[in-house]
Design an enzyme around this catalytic site. Structure first.
Site, mmCIF file in Angstrom:
data_model
loop_
_atom_site.group_PDB
_atom_site.id
_atom_site.type_symbol
_atom_site.label_atom_id
_atom_site.label_comp_id
_atom_site.label_asym_id
_atom_site.label_seq_id
_atom_site.Cartn_x
_atom_site.Cartn_y
_atom_site.Cartn_z
ATOM 1 N N ASP A 167 40.526 17.420 27.577
ATOM 2 C CA ASP A 167 38.931 17.177 27.548
ATOM 3 C C ASP A 167 38.237 16.585 28.704
ATOM 4 O O ASP A 167 37.328 15.800 28.633
ATOM 5 C CB ASP A 167 38.663 16.477 26.109
ATOM 6 C CG ASP A 167 38.856 17.389 25.015
ATOM 7 O OD1 ASP A 167 39.214 18.392 25.045
ATOM 8 O OD2 ASP A 167 38.588 16.689 23.736
ATOM 9 N N HIS A 186 43.090 11.750 21.335
ATOM 10 C CA HIS A 186 42.254 12.384 20.071
ATOM 11 C C HIS A 186 43.070 13.097 18.974
ATOM 12 O O HIS A 186 43.752 13.748 19.374
ATOM 13 C CB HIS A 186 41.074 13.044 20.564
ATOM 14 C CG HIS A 186 40.187 12.021 21.221
ATOM 15 N ND1 HIS A 186 39.090 12.509 22.326
ATOM 16 C CD2 HIS A 186 39.927 10.713 20.815
ATOM 17 C CE1 HIS A 186 38.239 11.319 22.545
ATOM 18 N NE2 HIS A 186 38.711 10.317 21.678
ATOM 19 N N HIS A 202 36.808 10.809 29.613
ATOM 20 C CA HIS A 202 36.390 10.977 28.109
ATOM 21 C C HIS A 202 37.289 9.933 26.939
ATOM 22 O O HIS A 202 36.975 9.501 26.207
ATOM 23 C CB HIS A 202 37.158 12.355 27.919
ATOM 24 C CG HIS A 202 37.342 12.788 26.581
ATOM 25 N ND1 HIS A 202 35.830 13.392 25.650
ATOM 26 C CD2 HIS A 202 38.239 13.268 25.607
ATOM 27 C CE1 HIS A 202 36.428 13.734 24.804
ATOM 28 N NE2 HIS A 202 37.819 13.596 24.472
ATOM 29 N N HIS A 215 45.807 13.642 25.673
ATOM 30 C CA HIS A 215 45.171 12.386 25.362
ATOM 31 C C HIS A 215 44.924 12.275 23.656
ATOM 32 O O HIS A 215 45.531 12.974 22.952
ATOM 33 C CB HIS A 215 43.490 12.429 25.888
ATOM 34 C CG HIS A 215 42.608 13.212 25.074
ATOM 35 N ND1 HIS A 215 43.029 14.686 25.367
ATOM 36 C CD2 HIS A 215 41.689 13.236 24.202
ATOM 37 C CE1 HIS A 215 41.810 15.477 24.494
ATOM 38 N NE2 HIS A 215 40.882 14.239 24.068
ATOM 39 N N ASP A 253 42.337 15.567 17.340
ATOM 40 C CA ASP A 253 42.309 17.258 17.541
ATOM 41 C C ASP A 253 43.223 17.833 18.699
ATOM 42 O O ASP A 253 43.329 18.692 18.920
ATOM 43 C CB ASP A 253 40.744 17.732 17.754
ATOM 44 C CG ASP A 253 40.382 17.280 18.944
ATOM 45 O OD1 ASP A 253 40.406 15.921 19.159
ATOM 46 O OD2 ASP A 253 39.457 18.093 19.588
HETATM 47 FE FE FE Z 1 39.164 17.663 21.603
HETATM 48 ZN ZN ZN Z 2 39.122 14.685 22.916
#
Ligand code: FE
Ligand code: ZN
Length: 257
Positions: free
Chosen positions: A135, A58, A116, A56, A60
């Site tokens: 996540d 994000h 998420h 995904h 991080d």
């Molecule tokens: Fe994460």
């Molecule tokens: Zn995430």
């Protein structure tokens, strides 16, 4: 299992995964929180990276991609969700739900698992009993609902919960200790959960990762996979309620825990 799996801690509490096929010599990476530990692991093992899989958008999970590519002698193929192509690093392979592809000479099934984020995907290696869930489904938990609805996440978790119990759930973070504390607040007398809490405590005290874990363990102890459980429903004051409503209440309580 024909594939070697290496779990690599990154940043403060992220995990990335290297998947190596000794027969073919190929190596795939799932998520790229930062480049340095991944470049070090590849060089330590003498593995050449052939593929990068992104769960995904994000930061991080993707921010290390540019530095990683700059540090490699070759150019691996990048796989990610077609729906999120506009906010992922440039993709060579844009994926959608139900796609069956070959990565590292292994069969991979792509699942759309929104909640998420929308555009979050999971990579299931059915022959190797590996599920890279990012996540979405997390060990003892599930991701916060930043973009999707509880109903979307409930459906996504139900689909992942249907893979064989021996499957290793390889998720994106070491959040297990706080997830266990929350689970115990809901099911203080679940014997499997009590045992697992002890095991997780000693693993963390010894500095060991608690991720990945088997889906079978998760089904017995992860409250987000247990909305159908009558004891848990009663503990929430929701005996006989629809699973999706029970899940929604569990997610809301976790947000405030
Ligand atoms: Fe994460
Ligand atoms: Zn995430």
């Amino acid at each position: 299992m024909a594939l070697d799996l290496l779990t690599i801690p990154c940043l403060s509490d992220n995990y990335a995964y290297l998947i190596h096929n000794p027969a073919s010599g190929q190596t795939a990476l799932v998520d790229v929180p930062e480049a340095a530990p991944l470049l070090a692991a590849l060089s330590d093992k003498g593995w050449t990276l052939s593929d990068i899989l992104l769960t995904h958008h994000h930061w991080d999970h993707i921010d290390g991609v540019a530095d990683l590519l700059a540090g490699l002698p070759n150019r691996p193929a990048v796989w990610g969700a077609a729906a999120d192509a506009h906010r992922l690093p440039p993709l060579n392979h844009a994926l959608k739900d139900g796609d069956c592809v070959t990565i590292c000479s292994a069969n991979v099934q792509v699942l759309d698992v929104p909640g998420h984020t929308v555009g979050h995907i999971a990579f299931h290696f059915p022959d190797d009993h590996l599920l890279f869930s990012g996540d979405s489904l997390m060990v003892m938990g599930c991701g916060r609902l930043f973009e999707g609805t509880p109903a979307q996440m409930h459906l996504a978790l139900s689909r992942m919960a249907a893979v064989p119990g021996e499957t290793l759930v390889c998720s994106g973070h070491e959040y297990t200790s706080s997830n266990i504390a929350f689970a115990l607040s809901l099911e203080p007398e679940n014997p499997a959960l009590m045992l697992r809490a002890k095991a997780v405590k000693s693993a963390r005290e010894a500095g060991r990762a608690t991720v990945p874990a088997t889906l079978a363990e998760e089904l017995e102890t992860n409250p987000f996979l247990r909305a159908h459980n009558p004891a848990l429903q009663s503990a929430l004051g929701l005996a006989g309620a629809a699973d999706v409503d029970v899940f929604t209440e569990i997610r809301a309580r976790k947000d405030k825990f």
